[in-house]
Scaffold this motif. Structure first.
Motif, PDB file in Angstrom:
ATOM      1  N   PHE A 110       0.832  -1.207   0.000  1.00  0.00           N
ATOM      2  CA  PHE A 110       0.000   0.000   0.000  1.00  0.00           C
ATOM      3  C   PHE A 110       0.865   1.255   0.000  1.00  0.00           C
ATOM      4  N   ASN A 111       1.888   1.285   0.869  1.00  0.00           N
ATOM      5  CA  ASN A 111       2.760   2.462   0.942  1.00  0.00           C
ATOM      6  C   ASN A 111       3.561   2.663  -0.333  1.00  0.00           C
ATOM      7  N   GLU A 112       3.846   1.556  -1.026  1.00  0.00           N
ATOM      8  CA  GLU A 112       4.611   1.645  -2.271  1.00  0.00           C
ATOM      9  C   GLU A 112       3.772   2.214  -3.417  1.00  0.00           C
ATOM     10  N   LYS A 113       2.480   1.850  -3.467  1.00  0.00           N
ATOM     11  CA  LYS A 113       1.645   2.188  -4.614  1.00  0.00           C
ATOM     12  C   LYS A 113       0.689   3.354  -4.397  1.00  0.00           C
ATOM     13  N   PHE A 114       0.437   3.703  -3.115  1.00  0.00           N
ATOM     14  CA  PHE A 114      -0.585   4.711  -2.838  1.00  0.00           C
ATOM     15  C   PHE A 114      -0.104   5.711  -1.797  1.00  0.00           C
TER      16      PHE A 114
ATOM     17  N   ASN B 106      -5.189  14.712   1.680  1.00  0.00           N
ATOM     18  CA  ASN B 106      -6.442  15.315   2.152  1.00  0.00           C
ATOM     19  C   ASN B 106      -7.511  14.256   2.457  1.00  0.00           C
ATOM     20  N   GLY B 107      -7.072  13.156   3.054  1.00  0.00           N
ATOM     21  CA  GLY B 107      -8.002  12.107   3.453  1.00  0.00           C
ATOM     22  C   GLY B 107      -8.390  11.148   2.346  1.00  0.00           C
ATOM     23  N   LYS B 108      -7.893  11.356   1.127  1.00  0.00           N
ATOM     24  CA  LYS B 108      -8.213  10.479   0.004  1.00  0.00           C
ATOM     25  C   LYS B 108      -7.003   9.632  -0.381  1.00  0.00           C
ATOM     26  N   VAL B 109      -7.269   8.362  -0.689  1.00  0.00           N
ATOM     27  CA  VAL B 109      -6.213   7.450  -1.124  1.00  0.00           C
ATOM     28  C   VAL B 109      -6.048   7.587  -2.630  1.00  0.00           C
ATOM     29  N   VAL B 110      -4.851   7.965  -3.061  1.00  0.00           N
ATOM     30  CA  VAL B 110      -4.585   8.164  -4.493  1.00  0.00           C
ATOM     31  C   VAL B 110      -3.363   7.357  -4.894  1.00  0.00           C
ATOM     32  N   PRO B 111      -3.354   6.815  -6.122  1.00  0.00           N
ATOM     33  CA  PRO B 111      -2.189   6.052  -6.587  1.00  0.00           C
ATOM     34  C   PRO B 111      -1.024   6.975  -6.901  1.00  0.00           C
ATOM     35  N   LYS B 112       0.157   6.418  -6.872  1.00  0.00           N
ATOM     36  CA  LYS B 112       1.334   7.216  -7.192  1.00  0.00           C
ATOM     37  C   LYS B 112       2.259   6.444  -8.126  1.00  0.00           C
ATOM     38  N   GLY B 113       3.044   7.179  -8.879  1.00  0.00           N
ATOM     39  CA  GLY B 113       4.057   6.587  -9.740  1.00  0.00           C
ATOM     40  C   GLY B 113       3.515   5.626 -10.770  1.00  0.00           C
ATOM     41  N   GLU B 114       4.122   4.435 -10.859  1.00  0.00           N
ATOM     42  CA  GLU B 114       3.755   3.428 -11.851  1.00  0.00           C
ATOM     43  C   GLU B 114       2.322   2.950 -11.673  1.00  0.00           C
ATOM     44  N   GLU B 115       1.865   2.881 -10.445  1.00  0.00           N
ATOM     45  CA  GLU B 115       0.498   2.436 -10.198  1.00  0.00           C
ATOM     46  C   GLU B 115      -0.502   3.419 -10.779  1.00  0.00           C
TER      47      GLU B 115
ATOM     48  N   GLU C 166      -0.021   5.365 -13.349  1.00  0.00           N
ATOM     49  CA  GLU C 166       0.012   5.211 -14.800  1.00  0.00           C
ATOM     50  C   GLU C 166      -0.729   3.949 -15.236  1.00  0.00           C
ATOM     51  N   ARG C 167      -0.576   2.860 -14.488  1.00  0.00           N
ATOM     52  CA  ARG C 167      -1.261   1.611 -14.822  1.00  0.00           C
ATOM     53  C   ARG C 167      -2.775   1.786 -14.739  1.00  0.00           C
TER      54      ARG C 167
END
Length: 326
Positions: free
Chosen positions: A293-297, A301-310, A312-313
């Motif tokens: 979870f920490n790697e991909k998200f 502001n209280g919302k879970v958002v993807p980051k990086g390669e995730e 883009e996928r």
């Protein structure tokens, strides 16, 4: 296709008419099929049990696993029996206790949220309207089945005793509608499933795991001011259960954020540890971990958002869905 419903429904209905002793005979046969022949999800069950109870021997783990498969087969036939079982018979087999505070809250015009887990026969909990004042509209939150005809079949069965099924995505809308109509409700929430990545907002220490948990029940209870209970189920013997309502809080807003969720999982774990064979161990409950979870998200502001390669996928997946819809 509607024809599927008209084929399956009469077969389901006729099978349901068989006496429970016949259902349990068939359940014993089904156990051998699932456990020995098909080895249905035995790796997941074993993995979950070993990780949850590291203090237990392999012999103890095997005993719990076999007990789970025996119970799971009973759950299947008991759920089918729900289609035709007489209310007075079901009331004798599923006994509710500790409803005095629920009744008091409803009589005063309030409403209740009831936490429960995939423990014992959660399908028979739909008989709660047989035990509670008619001033309350009982209901349960459910995830619609993709096949519309099978969904129709399960809705018919689950609503037989007077409780309504509310689709998960419609939960808040329906509860607000009942409130606008000044209708008290008692709503059941099965909340021990694994959340989707973007719905992970809280983690609990649950059965020796760092566990991502659903928090929607708590958020809704806080928003509408519903008293919160935990429904502890217990199997007395084959085909007989007790369900006891235990108060968590009358005032959800008085507790810190996620405290209600944490208390629910603590109470559920205590229930499971007493008789672990009656929980749904075949569910891949711990497939999402904190490191991934920490790697991909990330939480913004209280919302879970993807980051990086995730990110883009997921963007490419969404574009592909849009192209298919055109």
């Amino acid at each position: 296709m509607k024809i599927v419903y008209y084929i399956i429904y009469p077969l389901w209905y006729l099978f349901s008419l068989l006496p429970l002793r016949v259902h349990y005979f068939l359940s014993d046969m089904l156990f051998h099929l699932l456990y020995h022949a098909l080895r249905y999800r035995r790796r997941i069950v074993h993995k979950n049990l070993v990780e949850s109870f590291p203090e237990k021997s392999e012999e103890e783990i095997t005993k719990i696993a076999r007990g789970f498969y025996h119970f799971f087969c009973d759950y299947i036939v008991e759920s089918i029996k729900l289609m035709t079982i007489r209310p007075e018979n079901l009331k004798r087999r599923m006994v509710f206790k500790g409803l005095e505070q629920v009744e008091e809250i409803v009589e005063s015009g309030g409403s209740c949220a009831i936490y429960l887990g995939h423990y014992c026969n959660w399908e028979w909990v739909t008989s709660l309207p047989l035990w509670i004042t008619p001033k309350a509209q009982c209901g349960q939150i459910y995830h619609p089945i993709e096949n519309a005809e099978f969904d129709r079949l399960f809705l018919k069965q689950r609503q037989r005793m007077g409780a309504v099924c509310i689709a998960m995505n419609d939960t808040l809308r329906e509860i607000l509608r009942y409130r606008s109509e000044h209708q008290s409700v008692v709503i059941g929430y099965i909340s021990d499933q694994v959340p989707h990545w973007r719905n992970i907002h809280h983690w609990c220490d649950f059965l020796n795991h760092d566990t991502p948990v659903l928090t929607g029940t708590e958020r809704i209870a806080r928003k509408v001011g519903h008293a919160v209970f935990y429904l502890e189920l217990n199997r007395i013997r084959r085909g007989y259960y007790e369900a006891e309502a235990k108060l968590i809080t009358r005032d959800p807003k008085s507790l810190p954020e996620y405290e209600i969720t944490t208390r629910y999982f603590k109470m559920l774990e205590e229930t499971i540890r007493r008789k672990p064979e009656f929980w749904l161990w075949s569910h891949n409950r711990w497939k999402r971990g904190r490191a991934e979870f920490n790697e991909k998200f990330e939480v913004i502001n209280g919302k879970v958002v993807p980051k990086g390669e995730e990110a883009e996928r997921l963007r490419k997946l969404e574009e592909e869905r849009k192209r298919k819809r055109k």
